[in-house]
Write a protein that holds these residues in place. Structure first.
Motif: not given
Length: 614
Positions: A424-448
């Motif tokens: 379960k913790l591994q699954e939670q980690l995978e979801t958090t990694i996905q959320k981090l990637e989405e937030s990084k993409q949003l950050l990139k767009t905001n920086e642009n």
């Protein structure tokens, strides 16, 4: 006319003709049932012989019900017309099964009456080879196809070939499309898989290290508990062995006592039988004694009667001496008999006394045996109590063993639960990694977006400072859109599309001339964007107002120059932008990189952006 296909298959046929030698040929046999409704409902059996290698090889046979009756009478068939097609097909299938053998049992023979090229009728024979002779089960005469029938047959074959070619082309197209689609999908999936594998490997290594540490700790605890349980088990096994040995000894003693008891019981039963037989003999003897006593009583009565008679006859002794002699003789005889009987009675009494003494002895022996039995039963009861106590102890130990086994099972279940928690913790980690990637993409767009806005603001400020007051009005006109608005920047990645109000452009271009040369510490406006960019109203204008130099706004990412207060409100979902200092875009640092503006330049000035060309 409706046709129902019953059989269509290639069969190996033995060809016989007068001109040629025997040979084997693969012939396709097609059996159809034709139903004709006009004018009368009839059913005909159509059989066609063709060769896939020779398209002009065509022989036809149509059997109606009337023809079948004549054929049935000629060949002695025992089948009706309704069952004839299936029986014919069964014979063909038997020929197909036997065609690969060296000496087939069932054979199809195609016999030509004339030469092969004369187009004469042909007979198809179904032959069964016996050890005695060749039996022809069925013989059918086929007519060769005329030109019209051959043309119809060839036309059908061409239609089938055309449909097959079209279907093969469609198949090739579909295969090509499928291969291209699968290649594209595989390339995409391989790229995504490589990226995800790298991320998952990093997370997996971390979790594996944690899991190994926890696993080692749990294994150590588990091994300790197992050692303790094994020690307990060894002790219990030793105790169990001692108890089993004692139990076996007790069983052996019980068996010995049971054997002795069975012997004693047998002896007791024998003694009882002897007592019963003696009692029966005693009863018989009692009966005999009673009878003899009765007889003695009778004799005594007789003696008394005789004595009275003697007394009576004593008076008549004188009278009857002869009678007296006779009576005396009788008396002597009777006395002898009485003596004999008295001796016999005495003997019987002695035998009764001896029997009573023996009975007394037997009763004493029985009493002794009963006492021995009581003692043995008491001993058996004691041993039974001992064995019951031992069994109770064994049951208690077995319960302890079961409890320990349950504890082992519970520890195993707890280990499984912990492994599930790790998953379960591994699954939670995978979801958090996905959320981090989405937030990084949003950050990139905001920086642009921020970089583009900063560039626009810097370009406008530099143009405002470097242009003359005369060219300022022309710049305003050229910078504005035909509707009095500045060009709308579009952000396809984030979904932002807003217009810049003319109030902002007028303020920027209508400043007095003494603001052309700003101080070297003029702050560059910085903007903090919320992650929920899609919620901004697309019809609202971004109003930008220059902030006074004497009243700087203490925000996290710099001064809030020219933006509304709603864009600077802190929200829980917002991601602050850091890393852009206020001194990075000063006017003095940018002067060597900016082009020198001449006063004679045209009024229209167009700015280009790397993110929004045109």
């Amino acid at each position: 006319m409706a046709a129902e296909l019953l059989f269509n298959c290639e069969v190996c046929v033995q060809v016989r003709s007068q001109a040629c030698e025997e040979r084997r040929l693969n012939v396709r046999v097609n059996v159809e049932l034709l139903s004709i409704s006009n004018p009368v409902h009839k059913k005909d059996l159509a059989v066609r012989l063709t060769d896939d290698a020779d398209p002009f090889f065509l022989y036809n046979l149509v059997i109606s019900e009337e023809d079948f009756q004549s054929l049935k009478s000629q060949q002695g068939l025992l089948v009706d017309f309704s069952a004839f097609p299936q029986k014919f097909i069964d014979l063909l299938q038997q020929c197909i099964q036997e065609q690969n053998k060296d000496i087939p049992r069932f054979l199809l023979q195609l016999v030509y009456s004339g030469s092969v090229l004369d187009h004469t009728p042909v007979s198809l024979n179904v032959v069964e080879t016996n050890p005695f002779k060749h039996l022809t089960h069925l013989s059918l005469k086929f007519l060769p196809g005329n030109d019209a029938e051959i043309k119809k047959f060839l036309a059908r074959c061409l239609k089938c070939l055309k449909s097959l070619s079209e279907k093969s082309r469609e198949l090739d197209k579909l295969k090509n499309e499928w291969t291209s689609y699968t290649a594209a999908l595989t390339s995409k999936h391989t790229q995504e898989l490589t990226a995800e594998k790298e991320r998952a490997l990093q997370a997996q290594t971390q979790y594996q290290q944690q899991h190994e540490q926890q696993k080692k700790e749990l294994e150590s605890l588990h091994q300790r508990s197992i050692q303790q349980l094994q020690n307990r088990l060894s002790e219990l096994e030793v105790i169990n062995k001692d108890l089993t040995e004692r139990r076996y000894k007790g069983d052996s003693t019980v068996r010995e006592l049971k054997a002795k008891l069975s012997g004693v019981e047998d002896e007791c039963q024998r003694a009882k039988q002897e007592v019963v037989s003696l009692r029966r003999e005693n009863t018989t003897l009692d009966a005999e004694c009673h009878e003899k006593e009765k007889f003695i009583n009778q004799l005594q009565t007789r003696v008394a009667v005789l004595e009275q008679e003697i007394k009576d006859k004593d008076q008549l002794v004188i009278r009857t001496k002869e009678v007296l002699d006779a009576t005396q003789e009788q008396k002597v005889i009777l006395e002898e008999n009485t003596e004999k009987k008295q001796s016999h009675i005495e003997k019987l009494e002695t035998t009764v006394k001896s029997l009573s003494a023996e009975l007394l002895k037997a009763n004493e022996i029985i009493k002794k045996l009963q006492g021995d039995l009581k003692t043995l039963m008491s001993k058996l009861k004691l041993k039974n109590t001992v064995t019951i106590q031992q069994e109770k102890l064994l049951a208690e130990k077995e319960e302890r063993l079961q409890k320990e086994q349950r504890e082992l099972q519970e520890t195993g279940q707890s280990l499984r639960m912990k492994e599930q928690e790790v998953c379960k913790l591994q699954e939670q980690l995978e979801t958090t990694i996905q959320k981090l990637e989405e937030s990084k993409q949003l950050l990139k767009t905001n920086e642009n977006v921020i970089t583009w806005l900063n560039k626009q603001l810097n370009e406008v400020q530099m143009l405002k400072r470097m242009e003359t007051p005369s060219s300022m009005h022309g710049g305003i006109r050229t910078a504005l859109s035909p509707h009095g608005m500045l060009e709308r920047p579009s952000f396809p990645s984030s979904g932002i599309s807003h217009t810049i109000s003319p109030f902002y452009a007028f303020q920027k271009f209508a400043e007095p001339a003494h603001n052309k040369n700003p101080s070297p510490h003029c702050p560059v406006p910085k903007i903090q964007f919320n992650s929920q960019v899609s919620k901004i109203d697309q019809h609202s204008d971004v109003q930008v107002v220059t902030a006074a130099t004497g009243h700087p706004a203490n925000k996290e990412n710099g001064d809030n120059l020219g933006l509304e207060s709603k864009y600077f409100k802190k929200k829980e979902d917002s991601i602050p932008l850091r890393g852009l200092s206020q001194n990075t875009l000063n006017s003095e640092n940018l002067k060597p990189y900016l082009p020198k503006v001449q006063p004679s330049l045209p009024a229209a000035v167009t700015t280009t952006s790397a993110y929004f060309p045109g």
